[in-house]
Design an enzyme around this catalytic site. Structure first.
Site, PDB file in Angstrom:
ATOM      1  N   HIS A  89       2.161   3.475  -9.249  1.00 53.82           N
ATOM      2  CA  HIS A  89       1.995   2.184  -9.453  1.00 53.82           C
ATOM      3  C   HIS A  89       3.220   1.611 -10.316  1.00 53.82           C
ATOM      4  CE1 HIS A  89      -1.791   2.237  -7.699  1.00 53.82           C
ATOM      5  NE2 HIS A  89      -2.431   3.078  -8.506  1.00 53.82           N
ATOM      6  N   ASP A 143       0.614  -1.286  -0.033  1.00 51.41           N
ATOM      7  CA  ASP A 143      -0.059  -0.048   0.073  1.00 51.41           C
ATOM      8  C   ASP A 143       0.961   1.206  -0.048  1.00 51.41           C
ATOM      9  OD1 ASP A 143      -2.398   1.122  -0.066  1.00 51.41           O
ATOM     10  OD2 ASP A 143      -2.864   1.351   2.017  1.00 51.41           O
ATOM     11  N   LEU A 177      11.192 -20.039  -5.095  1.00 50.52           N
ATOM     12  CA  LEU A 177      10.080 -19.295  -4.542  1.00 50.52           C
ATOM     13  C   LEU A 177       8.670 -19.386  -5.268  1.00 50.52           C
ATOM     14  CD1 LEU A 177       9.173 -16.672  -2.512  1.00 50.52           C
ATOM     15  CD2 LEU A 177       9.635 -15.238  -4.462  1.00 50.52           C
TER      16      LEU A 177
HETATM   17  C1  IPE Z   1      -5.248  -2.886  -0.059  1.00 47.23           C
HETATM   18  O1  IPE Z   1      -4.929  -1.526  -0.188  1.00 47.23           O
HETATM   19  C2  IPE Z   1      -5.233  -3.407  -1.208  1.00 47.23           C
HETATM   20  C3  IPE Z   1      -4.063  -3.645  -2.108  1.00 47.23           C
HETATM   21  C4  IPE Z   1      -3.059  -3.235  -1.452  1.00 47.23           C
HETATM   22  C5  IPE Z   1      -4.236  -4.088  -3.244  1.00 47.23           C
HETATM   23  P1  IPE Z   1      -6.321  -0.280  -0.378  1.00 47.23           P
HETATM   24  O2  IPE Z   1      -5.407   0.988  -0.626  1.00 47.23           O
HETATM   25  O3  IPE Z   1      -7.307  -0.855  -1.342  1.00 47.23           O
HETATM   26  O4  IPE Z   1      -6.914  -0.502   1.049  1.00 47.23           O
HETATM   27  P2  IPE Z   1      -7.639   0.569   1.964  1.00 47.23           P
HETATM   28  O5  IPE Z   1      -8.831   1.060   0.851  1.00 47.23           O
HETATM   29  O6  IPE Z   1      -6.865   1.498   2.386  1.00 47.23           O
HETATM   30  O7  IPE Z   1      -8.212  -0.176   3.132  1.00 47.23           O
HETATM   31  C1  IPE Z   2      -1.678   0.195  -3.467  1.00 51.59           C
HETATM   32  O1  IPE Z   2      -1.364   1.586  -3.534  1.00 51.59           O
HETATM   33  C2  IPE Z   2      -1.771  -0.396  -4.853  1.00 51.59           C
HETATM   34  C3  IPE Z   2      -3.306  -0.897  -4.900  1.00 51.59           C
HETATM   35  C4  IPE Z   2      -4.155  -0.715  -4.164  1.00 51.59           C
HETATM   36  C5  IPE Z   2      -3.753  -1.040  -6.405  1.00 51.59           C
HETATM   37  P1  IPE Z   2      -2.716   2.453  -3.384  1.00 51.59           P
HETATM   38  O2  IPE Z   2      -3.013   2.744  -4.795  1.00 51.59           O
HETATM   39  O3  IPE Z   2      -3.629   2.299  -2.509  1.00 51.59           O
HETATM   40  O4  IPE Z   2      -2.074   3.678  -2.723  1.00 51.59           O
HETATM   41  P2  IPE Z   2      -2.570   4.568  -1.708  1.00 51.59           P
HETATM   42  O5  IPE Z   2      -2.978   4.128  -0.568  1.00 51.59           O
HETATM   43  O6  IPE Z   2      -3.673   5.348  -2.380  1.00 51.59           O
HETATM   44  O7  IPE Z   2      -1.488   5.827  -1.374  1.00 51.59           O
HETATM   45 MG    MG Z   3      -4.138   2.379  -0.705  1.00 54.03          MG
END
Ligand code: IPE
Ligand code: IPE
Ligand code: MG
Length: 257
Positions: free
Chosen positions: A39, A22, A133
């Site tokens: 990303h 995240d 892995l």
């Molecule tokens: C969790 O991250 C899902 C992934 C890392 C793919 P999110 O950004 O979607 O989670 P929330 O919404 O903050 O809980």
């Molecule tokens: C995690 O990063 C990747 C996915 C959920 C696909 P985020 O896109 O949730 O990044 P934040 O949490 O908004 O910073």
């Molecule tokens: Mg996120």
């Protein structure tokens, strides 16, 4: 495999590490960039962490790459992510093979665009023989989707006379999950500063060690991963037993739950 008894006490290298990757969006926004740049950078971290996990002898690395709930993000972001996944898989497959890494995936992947799915399946086929892995991508995954799907299939099997309801136990449930062929995660890491599990592997993390870090996923380094693994190694896993029982080793192998 999750029917095996838990390993109590200390073990320096976790067999299965699961990561909630995240913070990509916030990493980019903090730099005045578009979220998609986060990303792109996040894919580099996947590469790095796959390498270090492999080097350290981790057997399974499950990465939460896209959740069921993430389908509700702006369409443009979803499209970019799906495109990126396809490109990254195509580009990384030769190195996965070279590094003996096998790709698997869990989730409601039929919802994914055909192109990305085709590339993922191609990579799975091309790495199926790899014995190092296992890199397991959670895509279009959520734990409640998985548990609901498992319940539906169990009910169908019971109705068809293939499953005896009286014999359903925890091992049966585990076998109906997408992770049936893997041990439960020993260590769950979440980057990005939030302290929640966001619908990830709710059944499987019953006794996982949890590790949260403020670091955004694009900044998460090999040393950060090593640090999490080191901390894991210093923790005592008791699985409901007393510390004395675990340290005495008297029932370490029979402590099946
Ligand atoms: C969790 O991250 C899902 C992934 C890392 C793919 P999110 O950004 O979607 O989670 P929330 O919404 O903050 O809980
Ligand atoms: C995690 O990063 C990747 C996915 C959920 C696909 P985020 O896109 O949730 O990044 P934040 O949490 O908004 O910073
Ligand atoms: Mg996120």
């Amino acid at each position: 495999m999750n029917s095996q008894p838990h390993e109590t006490g200390k073990r320096s290298v976790p067999a299965h590490v699961a990561i909630i990757m995240d913070g990509n969006g916030r990493w980019a926004q903090a730099r005045g960039l578009d979220r998609s740049e986060g990303h792109v950078e996040g894919v580099n971290t996947v590469r790095r962490i796959t390498e270090i996990a492999s080097e350290l002898g981790v057997r399974y690395l499950t990465l939460y790459a896209f959740s069921t709930e993430n389908w509700n993000r702006p369409q443009q972001e979803v499209a970019t992510l799906m495109h990126l996944i396809g490109i990254a898989i195509e580009r990384e497959t030769p190195d996965l093979i070279k590094n003996n890494v096998r790709l698997t995936m869990i989730g409601d992947v039929e919802r994914m665009p055909a192109e990305a799915l085709e590339r993922l399946r191609g990579c799975m086929a091309r790495t199926a023989h790899c014995t190092g892995l296992t890199l397991n991508l959670a895509l279009s995954y959520s734990s409640r989707w998985e548990l609901t799907d498992a319940a539906r299939r169990m009910a169908a099997d019971a109705a068809a006379g293939k499953l005896n309801p009286d014999e359903v136990d925890e091992q049966t449930v585990s076998r109906y999950l997408t992770t049936a062929s893997m041990p439960d995660p020993d260590l769950l890491i979440r980057t990005g500063g939030d302290v929640r599990v966001s619908n990830f592997l709710l059944w499987q993390i019953a006794y996982s060690e949890l590790y949260f870090t403020q670091t955004y996923w694009p900044d998460f380094s090999k040393d950060d991963f090593r640090k999490a693994v080191m901390q894991f190694g210093s923790r005592e896993r008791r699985f409901g037993l007393t510390g004395e029982q675990v340290r005495g080793g008297e029932i370490s192998d029979s402590a099946d739950r």
